[in-house]
Every structure is written in C-alpha cells, then in structure tokens.
Design a protein around this motif. Sequence first.
Motif, PDB file in Angstrom:
ATOM      1  N   ILE A 250     -28.320  -4.436  21.490  1.00 54.46           N
ATOM      2  CA  ILE A 250     -28.823  -5.813  21.374  1.00 54.46           C
ATOM      3  C   ILE A 250     -27.617  -6.737  21.239  1.00 54.46           C
ATOM      4  O   ILE A 250     -27.019  -6.849  20.162  1.00 54.46           O
ATOM      5  N   VAL A 251     -27.253  -7.376  22.324  1.00 55.95           N
ATOM      6  CA  VAL A 251     -26.067  -8.233  22.330  1.00 55.95           C
ATOM      7  C   VAL A 251     -26.370  -9.581  21.680  1.00 55.95           C
ATOM      8  O   VAL A 251     -25.505 -10.160  21.023  1.00 55.95           O
ATOM      9  N   ASP A 252     -27.600 -10.079  21.843  1.00 54.24           N
ATOM     10  CA  ASP A 252     -27.970 -11.364  21.258  1.00 54.24           C
ATOM     11  C   ASP A 252     -27.949 -11.284  19.731  1.00 54.24           C
ATOM     12  O   ASP A 252     -28.608 -10.425  19.121  1.00 54.24           O
ATOM     13  N   ALA A 253     -27.207 -12.172  19.100  1.00 53.15           N
ATOM     14  CA  ALA A 253     -26.981 -12.092  17.653  1.00 53.15           C
ATOM     15  C   ALA A 253     -28.272 -12.288  16.858  1.00 53.15           C
ATOM     16  O   ALA A 253     -28.537 -11.556  15.892  1.00 53.15           O
ATOM     17  N   SER A 254     -29.091 -13.267  17.234  1.00 52.66           N
ATOM     18  CA  SER A 254     -30.307 -13.531  16.469  1.00 52.66           C
ATOM     19  C   SER A 254     -31.298 -12.373  16.563  1.00 52.66           C
ATOM     20  O   SER A 254     -31.935 -11.995  15.572  1.00 52.66           O
ATOM     21  N   ALA A 255     -31.408 -11.785  17.745  1.00 49.73           N
ATOM     22  CA  ALA A 255     -32.302 -10.636  17.908  1.00 49.73           C
ATOM     23  C   ALA A 255     -31.796  -9.429  17.136  1.00 49.73           C
ATOM     24  O   ALA A 255     -32.579  -8.647  16.587  1.00 49.73           O
ATOM     25  N   ARG A 256     -30.487  -9.294  17.074  1.00 55.52           N
ATOM     26  CA  ARG A 256     -29.884  -8.177  16.334  1.00 55.52           C
ATOM     27  C   ARG A 256     -30.168  -8.305  14.837  1.00 55.52           C
ATOM     28  O   ARG A 256     -30.547  -7.335  14.168  1.00 55.52           O
TER      29      ARG A 256
END
Length: 539
Positions: A250-256
């Motif tokens: 998961i590269v997207d910070a918020s999703a991570r």
Amino acid sequence: MSDPVSRRVLSRRDFLRYSGTLGTAAAISATVSACSGPASTGSAGAGADKDLVTAVIGYGNNQSWDPTMTASAFSMAANNHIYEGLVDTDPITREPYPALGTALPSDLAATTWRFTLRAGAKWHDGQPVTVDDVLFSFERVLDPAANVLVRSFFGAWLQEVRKVDESTVELVFKFPFPDALRRLTIAKIMPKHVFGAPGGWDAAKSGTAIGSGPYRMVAHNPTSNTTFEAFADYNGPRRPTVKRMNWLSIVDASARVAKISGGRAEAQIADNIPYANIDQLRDGGLTVEGGKGMNHMFLMFNTAQQPFDDVRVRQALLYAIDTQKMIDVALKGHGAPATSFLNAENPSYARAKTVYSHDPDKAKALLAAAGVNDLKVTLMAVNVSWIADCLPTIANSWSAIGVQTTLEPQDTAALFTKMDQSQSYQVVAAASNPNQFGLDADLILRYNYTSGGTWMKYTKWDASPAAKNLFDLMDRAAQQPDPARKLQLVHQYLDLVAEQAVLYPVVHTELMTAWDPKKLTGVRPQAYPGITLLQSQRV
C-alpha cells in the motif's frame, strides 16, 4: 590494483521497473510456477487469526524480485525471509552469523575463506542445496556480461569461488578484505535447477522466489500482496516464529495508516509511517518507533549542463537550503542535516570538511564568483510523499537567493526511465538508503560513486579529474590492511565527495514503524525500508 570492470552496474531501470511476463520461464517446473495464485488480502477476520501476521508495506511489490538485481524495499525485505547467504547478518544489529555455511571464517585477514554447507538444507521445492548452487549464484554475481547490481559490491575484492568437495566451497580474494564477512549476506544463494533453467532470471525478476530460508512464498500478486508460510523443512539458525504472513503493498500513506488503525484494524504492523500520523497511532494504542540510518534525500546535478559543471554553483544551491526548516515543517523533527555523505550513526562517520549549513550570503557569493545571474532551475523529483513535502522548502530557499525554481515531482519509475533514455535534466531530488545492502563506507559509496555506473552516467561526472581521484582513494582504502589508515582514506574520500557536491544528501531521516503490541511481540524497527519478522510472534 584498480578493477575498472568491477565498477560497472546495470541500468537503474532494470531494478526500478518490473517485467510483467515470464517470457520463456514457462520451461520452469510446475513447482516453481506454483508460487503464483489468486489475490488474497486476507481482509476477513485477519486480526483474529493468531497463525497469521498481516503487514502493510509502504512500497510496491511489483519491481524486481531477483536478489542479484533488486533495490526494491518490498522484495529485499521479503527475500531476507526467503533466501540465505553463506553468512547472514542480523537485520538490526548487523552482526554476522552462519546461515548456509556452518561457521564464520576464523581469520578475517586471510585471502581464502572456506565454508562447509549446512547438512540437510533444502530448497522450498524439496531439492537439496548443493555446492553447485553456491557456484552458480556467485558466478552470476561476478559475471561481467550479466553485470548485475550487486556486482559492484563484490567485483573489487572477490576473485573466484571454487568447489573443494561435495559439501565445501572456497572464496578466493584479490586481497584481504575483512568487510566481506558482513557483505556476504548480499549474495543470496539460489537454486541452479530453478534459475539456471531457460527463462529463470526473467522468472526471478517477475516474482518467482525459491529459497532455502525460513519462509516460502505461497502467492504473489503484483500491486496487491504477497503471502508466505513457514517452511517445514527449514533446519537453519533462525526458525520461523509464525505460520503464515500476508504482506500488503500500500503505497498511499492514508490507506496504509487506515489499514493498521482502529479496533477492526486488519494489520498488526506497518512500515513507512507518515510523521504526521505518529501521535494519532500512539493515541490509538500502537507502538510507533523509528530507526536512524542512511535514509536520505539527495540532490543530483547534471554536470554536463552549464552552470552545474561549476562546483561553486552546486555548492551554492546546497548552502541556500534551509534544512532545519525542512526538518521542522516537512519531517516533523524526524531528521538531521547532512554533515557528511554518511549519517552520524555510521561507524565510519566523520564530519566533512565541507558542511552545507544554511548560509544564503555564502550561496549568493558563490553564484557571483561563478558569474551566474538570474539562474532558473527545474528540479525534477520522485513523488515519494516525504520528498514531496520537502520540495517547497527547497524552492523557497532558492528563491531567497534569486534562483527561480520549477518543481516537477513525478513517478519514480517514470523519472528514471527518462534518465536512462539520456533525456536532459538539471537537478534531481530523490530518496535513497544503501543501508538495505550494508553499513560499511566502501559499499555505500560504491552504490552511487562507481566509474561507469548508473548514477555516474546520470551525473556525467566520472571522467573528471576529481572523480578519478575519488575512485583511486576508494580502491586504496579497500585494499588497506591497517584499520586506522583505512579510516583515514575513507575520511579523505568522504571530504572529496562533500566538496564536489555532485550527488549529495541534504537531510538524513528517521524511518518509522508502527505495530500493535497486544497482537505482535518481538518487533524491532529498521533504519532502512521494509520490516523483519524473523523474531516476532503473534499474541
């Protein structure tokens, strides 16, 4: 003697980009192709399954998985659970321990090291590990035609690897090189019957992983997840502590952050935690800890373009940056200004003679001395979140000395594809962490500063007299048997790198890992991208 061939490295595009096809890899046996499978992120009830660790990795799993070629944070971390070297190192302390070899060398100053293979070691497909596998792996590492990424870490000092008998190999050095002990973990031993088959190396690049380590790959779904299970026949020194692992990319910070947050969080651990979310996660009961190391943002200049061929211009742009403001605002205090190419925690660190403290007046004077007025700079950059956060500070700092800046953040692979295609550029800002490979200064410098290598091709600097002096100092240091004299030479070439400011760090950062201590114990955060779960346990 210098070995100019050993300084070459393959195009960065080969390990930033990933081939989605196995090509002729269909010739590999069905047991190898069984590593692929349907996507399974394990979102249903994963938190309650005490046989499973679900991890969130903040990097893509769709780059190269070939241990001889990859610099991917995801695949390198995973490969440390899948493969073994003759010697491996603890991922945190970096202390060496016998892995496929049964003992460490008794005399590190010797020019021949002998290793006996661990009896009963098996590959994940059930075949025995053999001396021929060791020879096959090192032939790949040293092959000038293959010219793999890790060759730059071995070619200067390793002459050959030869068979003694059916269970013993010898490594023959060009000169005594004690640093080889920790560096051997980079040379993962790979099965000849798998990767020596037609299309084998394409398969390795695309995600086939057959090792002898404590975990075997079960399924690999690029851009989604990779799953692992404990290898029942593993008989090495670091037994698997959990039965199954599911690593989500998961590269997207918020999703991570969302994946590890809240009462119904699916994952028990996540790396690459944004600094802005640390307090939130701690307030939610998670442990969040960092590791200080070589992780850094660097600036790289195209010295074939005026005025960046003038060292005074390169220095001026570094002196102009308000690094402390960058640390306070963009990094929320989790960084330190670069005072050397190495981070301050490195055993070989010394403060460089040239330190780029924030000095706008000196920056202006250097530009004036170089005869540069009304400079316009296009700063290309990778779109890593924390790098993007730092860019406005650079632009504002350069504006304060009269330099007009255009920011161009973009996808990492796209940026370096342009570079590989020899498209023109002025300055690039990107992230790097050679600590993925090791800590010694020779290794770290050769990652970037290798004659004819990828990074030097980008900078177009390595034919200069200063570069030739640097490469000579590096070779002399590598061959120097006296530790004190070696360190003196290391500090000399670190000073030269700082003065020339061709590819140089602006700030060293702290990498943050978060985990749920009620569900996972034994976690040790890394100072380089990725995670290690070899000593962690589910609760």
